[in-house]
Motif scaffolding. Structure first.
Motif, PDB file in Angstrom:
ATOM      1  N   ALA A   9       0.837  -1.203   0.000  1.00  0.00           N
ATOM      2  CA  ALA A   9       0.000   0.000   0.000  1.00  0.00           C
ATOM      3  C   ALA A   9       0.871   1.251   0.000  1.00  0.00           C
ATOM      4  CB  ALA A   9      -0.946  -0.012   1.200  1.00  0.00           C
ATOM      5  N   TRP A  10       1.945   1.236   0.782  1.00  0.00           N
ATOM      6  CA  TRP A  10       2.854   2.386   0.803  1.00  0.00           C
ATOM      7  C   TRP A  10       3.561   2.540  -0.545  1.00  0.00           C
ATOM      8  CZ3 TRP A  10       3.609   6.804   2.838  1.00  0.00           C
ATOM      9  CH2 TRP A  10       3.166   7.072   4.136  1.00  0.00           C
ATOM     10  N   SER A  11       3.936   1.432  -1.136  1.00  0.00           N
ATOM     11  CA  SER A  11       4.585   1.475  -2.443  1.00  0.00           C
ATOM     12  C   SER A  11       3.642   2.087  -3.478  1.00  0.00           C
ATOM     13  CB  SER A  11       5.008   0.067  -2.855  1.00  0.00           C
ATOM     14  OG  SER A  11       5.708   0.115  -4.078  1.00  0.00           O
ATOM     15  N   ASP A  12       2.364   1.716  -3.437  1.00  0.00           N
ATOM     16  CA  ASP A  12       1.366   2.290  -4.339  1.00  0.00           C
ATOM     17  C   ASP A  12       1.215   3.791  -4.105  1.00  0.00           C
ATOM     18  OD1 ASP A  12       0.915  -0.207  -5.447  1.00  0.00           O
ATOM     19  OD2 ASP A  12      -0.975  -0.547  -4.371  1.00  0.00           O
ATOM     20  N   ALA A  13       1.208   4.208  -2.835  1.00  0.00           N
ATOM     21  CA  ALA A  13       1.098   5.629  -2.507  1.00  0.00           C
ATOM     22  C   ALA A  13       2.301   6.400  -3.042  1.00  0.00           C
ATOM     23  CB  ALA A  13       0.959   5.813  -0.996  1.00  0.00           C
ATOM     24  N   LEU A  14       3.496   5.825  -2.916  1.00  0.00           N
ATOM     25  CA  LEU A  14       4.696   6.474  -3.440  1.00  0.00           C
ATOM     26  C   LEU A  14       4.685   6.506  -4.962  1.00  0.00           C
ATOM     27  CD1 LEU A  14       7.474   5.162  -1.028  1.00  0.00           C
ATOM     28  CD2 LEU A  14       6.454   7.440  -1.087  1.00  0.00           C
ATOM     29  N   ASP A  15       4.129   5.457  -5.601  1.00  0.00           N
ATOM     30  CA  ASP A  15       3.993   5.469  -7.063  1.00  0.00           C
ATOM     31  C   ASP A  15       3.177   6.675  -7.508  1.00  0.00           C
ATOM     32  OD1 ASP A  15       5.409   3.097  -7.352  1.00  0.00           O
ATOM     33  OD2 ASP A  15       3.609   1.848  -7.602  1.00  0.00           O
ATOM     34  N   GLU A  16       2.057   6.914  -6.829  1.00  0.00           N
ATOM     35  CA  GLU A  16       1.185   8.043  -7.160  1.00  0.00           C
ATOM     36  C   GLU A  16       1.906   9.374  -6.960  1.00  0.00           C
ATOM     37  OE1 GLU A  16      -2.977  10.064  -5.633  1.00  0.00           O
ATOM     38  OE2 GLU A  16      -2.557   7.979  -5.089  1.00  0.00           O
ATOM     39  N   LEU A  17       2.619   9.499  -5.863  1.00  0.00           N
ATOM     40  CA  LEU A  17       3.353  10.723  -5.571  1.00  0.00           C
ATOM     41  C   LEU A  17       4.477  10.939  -6.578  1.00  0.00           C
ATOM     42  CD1 LEU A  17       3.483  13.059  -3.574  1.00  0.00           C
ATOM     43  CD2 LEU A  17       4.972  11.673  -2.147  1.00  0.00           C
ATOM     44  N   GLU A  18       5.168   9.872  -6.929  1.00  0.00           N
ATOM     45  CA  GLU A  18       6.254   9.974  -7.894  1.00  0.00           C
ATOM     46  C   GLU A  18       5.730  10.356  -9.275  1.00  0.00           C
ATOM     47  OE1 GLU A  18      10.400   7.689  -8.739  1.00  0.00           O
ATOM     48  OE2 GLU A  18       8.666   6.421  -8.329  1.00  0.00           O
ATOM     49  N   LEU A  19       4.570   9.847  -9.648  1.00  0.00           N
ATOM     50  CA  LEU A  19       3.957  10.204 -10.930  1.00  0.00           C
ATOM     51  C   LEU A  19       3.642  11.698 -10.970  1.00  0.00           C
ATOM     52  CD1 LEU A  19       2.923   9.263 -13.665  1.00  0.00           C
ATOM     53  CD2 LEU A  19       0.752   8.706 -12.557  1.00  0.00           C
ATOM     54  N   ASP A  20       3.132  12.239  -9.862  1.00  0.00           N
ATOM     55  CA  ASP A  20       2.848  13.675  -9.790  1.00  0.00           C
ATOM     56  C   ASP A  20       4.106  14.504  -9.989  1.00  0.00           C
ATOM     57  OD1 ASP A  20       0.158  13.232  -9.364  1.00  0.00           O
ATOM     58  OD2 ASP A  20       0.234  13.610  -7.205  1.00  0.00           O
ATOM     59  N   VAL A  21       5.189  14.159  -9.319  1.00  0.00           N
ATOM     60  CA  VAL A  21       6.421  14.941  -9.444  1.00  0.00           C
ATOM     61  C   VAL A  21       7.028  14.753 -10.836  1.00  0.00           C
ATOM     62  CG1 VAL A  21       8.136  13.342  -8.480  1.00  0.00           C
ATOM     63  CG2 VAL A  21       8.466  15.775  -8.209  1.00  0.00           C
ATOM     64  N   ALA A  22       6.897  13.588 -11.420  1.00  0.00           N
ATOM     65  CA  ALA A  22       7.393  13.365 -12.783  1.00  0.00           C
ATOM     66  C   ALA A  22       6.624  14.233 -13.778  1.00  0.00           C
ATOM     67  CB  ALA A  22       7.280  11.886 -13.156  1.00  0.00           C
ATOM     68  N   THR A  23       5.322  14.400 -13.563  1.00  0.00           N
ATOM     69  CA  THR A  23       4.512  15.260 -14.426  1.00  0.00           C
ATOM     70  C   THR A  23       4.983  16.705 -14.341  1.00  0.00           C
ATOM     71  OG1 THR A  23       2.597  13.803 -14.191  1.00  0.00           O
ATOM     72  CG2 THR A  23       2.153  16.065 -14.892  1.00  0.00           C
ATOM     73  N   ILE A  24       5.246  17.182 -13.131  1.00  0.00           N
ATOM     74  CA  ILE A  24       5.728  18.549 -12.939  1.00  0.00           C
ATOM     75  C   ILE A  24       7.103  18.719 -13.590  1.00  0.00           C
ATOM     76  CG2 ILE A  24       6.484  20.255 -11.225  1.00  0.00           C
ATOM     77  CD1 ILE A  24       3.434  19.891 -11.415  1.00  0.00           C
ATOM     78  N   GLU A  25       7.982  17.747 -13.406  1.00  0.00           N
ATOM     79  CA  GLU A  25       9.315  17.820 -14.013  1.00  0.00           C
ATOM     80  C   GLU A  25       9.215  17.879 -15.533  1.00  0.00           C
ATOM     81  OE1 GLU A  25      11.907  15.425 -10.629  1.00  0.00           O
ATOM     82  OE2 GLU A  25      10.919  14.284 -12.220  1.00  0.00           O
ATOM     83  N   ALA A  26       8.301  17.092 -16.115  1.00  0.00           N
ATOM     84  CA  ALA A  26       8.120  17.099 -17.567  1.00  0.00           C
ATOM     85  C   ALA A  26       7.595  18.455 -18.033  1.00  0.00           C
ATOM     86  CB  ALA A  26       7.170  15.981 -17.986  1.00  0.00           C
ATOM     87  N   MET A  27       6.677  19.047 -17.274  1.00  0.00           N
ATOM     88  CA  MET A  27       6.160  20.363 -17.617  1.00  0.00           C
ATOM     89  C   MET A  27       7.261  21.408 -17.557  1.00  0.00           C
ATOM     90  SD  MET A  27       2.368  20.274 -15.831  1.00  0.00           S
ATOM     91  CE  MET A  27       2.517  21.956 -15.359  1.00  0.00           C
TER      92      MET A  27
END
Length: 107
Positions: A9-27
């Motif tokens: 569950a924590w790994s899934d939560a970190l996946d979601e958080l990492e996806l958000d920061v990756a989106t910002i980095e791409a922008m």
């Protein structure tokens, strides 16, 4: 929640958080893309997970470092945009140029 499910569950939560920061980095990497990208939804820390498993701490720390770096870049760009807008306004209103444009010397 059992130990295996807890870590997953924590790994899934970190996946979601990492996806958000990756989106910002791409922008940030593609300045034109941000106009076409809808704003990210706010991430909310899961309340039912308990403490972060120790083996996931390095990953969480790395995501935090990336978030802080992205936030610094956003702040830098906001400041640069504000300065550019101020200068543009001064040029449009004539405040940037304090010298006469025309002087009648015939008088």
């Amino acid at each position: 929640m059992s130990g295996g499910n807890w870590g997953h569950a924590w790994s899934d939560a970190l996946d979601e958080l990492e996806l958000d920061v990756a989106t910002i980095e791409a922008m940030l990497a593609d300045e034109h893309r941000h106009a076409e990208t809808p704003p990210a939804s706010l991430w909310k820390a899961p309340t039912e997970l308990g403490a972060l498993p120790l083996e996931l701490k390095p990953r969480a720390d790395e995501i935090l470092t990336r978030q802080l770096k992205a936030a610094e870049e956003i702040a830098r760009r906001m400041t640069a945009t504000r300065q550019q807008m101020t200068m543009t306004t001064r040029i449009e209103t004539g405040e940037a140029v304090k010298r006469p444009v025309y002087v009648d010397r015939a008088m």
